[in-house]
Design a protein around this motif. Structure first.
Motif, PDB file in Angstrom:
ATOM      1  N   ALA A 128      -0.929   0.796   8.795  1.00 34.25           N
ATOM      2  CA  ALA A 128      -0.733   0.245  10.134  1.00 34.25           C
ATOM      3  C   ALA A 128      -0.539  -1.269  10.071  1.00 34.25           C
ATOM      4  O   ALA A 128       0.349  -1.820  10.740  1.00 34.25           O
ATOM      5  CB  ALA A 128      -1.929   0.584  11.027  1.00 34.25           C
ATOM      6  N   ARG A 129      -1.342  -1.951   9.279  1.00 35.93           N
ATOM      7  CA  ARG A 129      -1.215  -3.403   9.141  1.00 35.93           C
ATOM      8  C   ARG A 129       0.141  -3.773   8.564  1.00 35.93           C
ATOM      9  O   ARG A 129       0.817  -4.670   9.053  1.00 35.93           O
ATOM     10  CB  ARG A 129      -2.325  -3.951   8.249  1.00 35.93           C
ATOM     11  CG  ARG A 129      -2.265  -5.464   8.040  1.00 35.93           C
ATOM     12  CD  ARG A 129      -3.201  -5.927   6.931  1.00 35.93           C
ATOM     13  NE  ARG A 129      -3.049  -5.195   5.686  1.00 35.93           N
ATOM     14  CZ  ARG A 129      -2.058  -5.387   4.797  1.00 35.93           C
ATOM     15  NH1 ARG A 129      -1.126  -6.273   5.035  1.00 35.93           N
ATOM     16  NH2 ARG A 129      -2.007  -4.685   3.692  1.00 35.93           N
ATOM     17  N   ARG A 130       0.566  -3.040   7.537  1.00 37.42           N
ATOM     18  CA  ARG A 130       1.865  -3.318   6.921  1.00 37.42           C
ATOM     19  C   ARG A 130       3.009  -3.052   7.899  1.00 37.42           C
ATOM     20  O   ARG A 130       3.985  -3.802   7.929  1.00 37.42           O
ATOM     21  CB  ARG A 130       2.032  -2.484   5.656  1.00 37.42           C
ATOM     22  CG  ARG A 130       1.122  -2.973   4.541  1.00 37.42           C
ATOM     23  CD  ARG A 130       1.084  -2.063   3.325  1.00 37.42           C
ATOM     24  NE  ARG A 130       2.380  -1.527   2.959  1.00 37.42           N
ATOM     25  CZ  ARG A 130       2.562  -0.295   2.496  1.00 37.42           C
ATOM     26  NH1 ARG A 130       1.542   0.531   2.349  1.00 37.42           N
ATOM     27  NH2 ARG A 130       3.766   0.124   2.155  1.00 37.42           N
ATOM     28  N   CYS A 131       2.884  -2.013   8.702  1.00 38.16           N
ATOM     29  CA  CYS A 131       3.912  -1.719   9.715  1.00 38.16           C
ATOM     30  C   CYS A 131       3.995  -2.851  10.740  1.00 38.16           C
ATOM     31  O   CYS A 131       5.095  -3.305  11.073  1.00 38.16           O
ATOM     32  CB  CYS A 131       3.611  -0.404  10.431  1.00 38.16           C
ATOM     33  SG  CYS A 131       4.231   1.048   9.577  1.00 38.16           S
ATOM     34  N   ARG A 132       2.851  -3.271  11.246  1.00 34.80           N
ATOM     35  CA  ARG A 132       2.844  -4.347  12.247  1.00 34.80           C
ATOM     36  C   ARG A 132       3.438  -5.636  11.688  1.00 34.80           C
ATOM     37  O   ARG A 132       4.273  -6.275  12.318  1.00 34.80           O
ATOM     38  CB  ARG A 132       1.412  -4.617  12.733  1.00 34.80           C
ATOM     39  CG  ARG A 132       0.876  -3.614  13.695  1.00 34.80           C
ATOM     40  CD  ARG A 132      -0.437  -4.082  14.312  1.00 34.80           C
ATOM     41  NE  ARG A 132      -1.437  -4.459  13.328  1.00 34.80           N
ATOM     42  CZ  ARG A 132      -2.370  -3.642  12.846  1.00 34.80           C
ATOM     43  NH1 ARG A 132      -2.412  -2.383  13.258  1.00 34.80           N
ATOM     44  NH2 ARG A 132      -3.249  -4.071  11.974  1.00 34.80           N
ATOM     45  N   THR A 133       2.999  -6.011  10.496  1.00 30.01           N
ATOM     46  CA  THR A 133       3.465  -7.249   9.876  1.00 30.01           C
ATOM     47  C   THR A 133       4.964  -7.204   9.599  1.00 30.01           C
ATOM     48  O   THR A 133       5.694  -8.149   9.894  1.00 30.01           O
ATOM     49  CB  THR A 133       2.695  -7.503   8.565  1.00 30.01           C
ATOM     50  OG1 THR A 133       1.296  -7.524   8.849  1.00 30.01           O
ATOM     51  CG2 THR A 133       3.101  -8.803   7.925  1.00 30.01           C
ATOM     52  N   HIS A 144      -5.608   2.101   7.937  1.00 29.64           N
ATOM     53  CA  HIS A 144      -5.595   0.668   8.250  1.00 29.64           C
ATOM     54  C   HIS A 144      -4.490  -0.077   7.508  1.00 29.64           C
ATOM     55  O   HIS A 144      -3.763  -0.880   8.093  1.00 29.64           O
ATOM     56  CB  HIS A 144      -6.966   0.058   7.931  1.00 29.64           C
ATOM     57  CG  HIS A 144      -7.025  -1.413   8.166  1.00 29.64           C
ATOM     58  ND1 HIS A 144      -7.036  -1.955   9.431  1.00 29.64           N
ATOM     59  CD2 HIS A 144      -7.041  -2.455   7.305  1.00 29.64           C
ATOM     60  CE1 HIS A 144      -7.066  -3.266   9.340  1.00 29.64           C
ATOM     61  NE2 HIS A 144      -7.074  -3.595   8.061  1.00 29.64           N
ATOM     62  N   ASP A 145      -4.360   0.169   6.218  1.00 28.22           N
ATOM     63  CA  ASP A 145      -3.382  -0.562   5.413  1.00 28.22           C
ATOM     64  C   ASP A 145      -1.953  -0.278   5.862  1.00 28.22           C
ATOM     65  O   ASP A 145      -1.146  -1.193   6.028  1.00 28.22           O
ATOM     66  CB  ASP A 145      -3.552  -0.228   3.930  1.00 28.22           C
ATOM     67  CG  ASP A 145      -2.627  -1.042   3.054  1.00 28.22           C
ATOM     68  OD1 ASP A 145      -2.668  -2.289   3.149  1.00 28.22           O
ATOM     69  OD2 ASP A 145      -1.847  -0.439   2.292  1.00 28.22           O
ATOM     70  N   GLU A 156      -3.183   2.986  13.257  1.00 29.74           N
ATOM     71  CA  GLU A 156      -4.317   2.781  12.356  1.00 29.74           C
ATOM     72  C   GLU A 156      -5.213   4.010  12.265  1.00 29.74           C
ATOM     73  O   GLU A 156      -5.716   4.352  11.195  1.00 29.74           O
ATOM     74  CB  GLU A 156      -5.135   1.577  12.826  1.00 29.74           C
ATOM     75  CG  GLU A 156      -6.290   1.252  11.929  1.00 29.74           C
ATOM     76  CD  GLU A 156      -6.976  -0.045  12.311  1.00 29.74           C
ATOM     77  OE1 GLU A 156      -8.112  -0.238  11.840  1.00 29.74           O
ATOM     78  OE2 GLU A 156      -6.398  -0.843  13.060  1.00 29.74           O
TER      79      GLU A 156
END
Length: 135
Positions: A78-83, A75-76, A70
């Motif tokens: 990183a969030r997409r990678c995690r999800t 942020h976007d 992130e």
């Protein structure tokens, strides 16, 4: 030598949508699970390549590279990678009491991995903490 992330994504796409006239011995659920494995490998390799450019020590521990992403990629992303990574991990595991993943679900993940490969290939480490952070 391992295949590139793009090669893995192409192989996953061929598993999900075989060419007309191709004889397949695997059912759609099995092909979807195999494609999920290839897509997760592609995402892992793309993350390793990203961190190799930013700071090579981050390629050693998977949890840290996901947590710190992130502040480097935004942020976007990183969030997409995690999800995406979590969804692909769940699809990779065989459980006798669950149906295999649907090919359409994995096709959606394929599009997301393709987008993430492009985002991670961009200039690494240029996002500042203030622009990546926030609620």
């Amino acid at each position: 030598m391992s295949a590139s992330p793009e090669t893995l994504v192409t192989a996953a796409d061929r598993l999900l949508l075989p060419e007309a006239g191709t004889v397949t011995t695997l059912g759609p659920g099995q092909r979807a699970r195999a494609a999920a494995v290839l897509l997760r490998m592609a995402l892992d390799q793309a993350l390793d390549a990203y961190w190799q450019q930013v700071t090579p020590s981050m390629t050693r521990i998977g949890k840290h590279r996901m947590l710190c992403l992130e502040w480097y990629a935004g942020h976007d992303t990183a969030r997409r990678c995690r999800t995406t990574w979590a969804a692909l991990s769940a699809a990779c595991h065989y459980r006798t009491y669950e149906l295999p993943p649907a090919p359409t679900e994995i096709q959606t993940r394929l599009l997301e991995v393709t987008s993430l490969l492009a985002a991670l290939r961009g200039s690494p480490g240029t996002t500042s903490v203030t622009s990546a952070g926030g609620a």
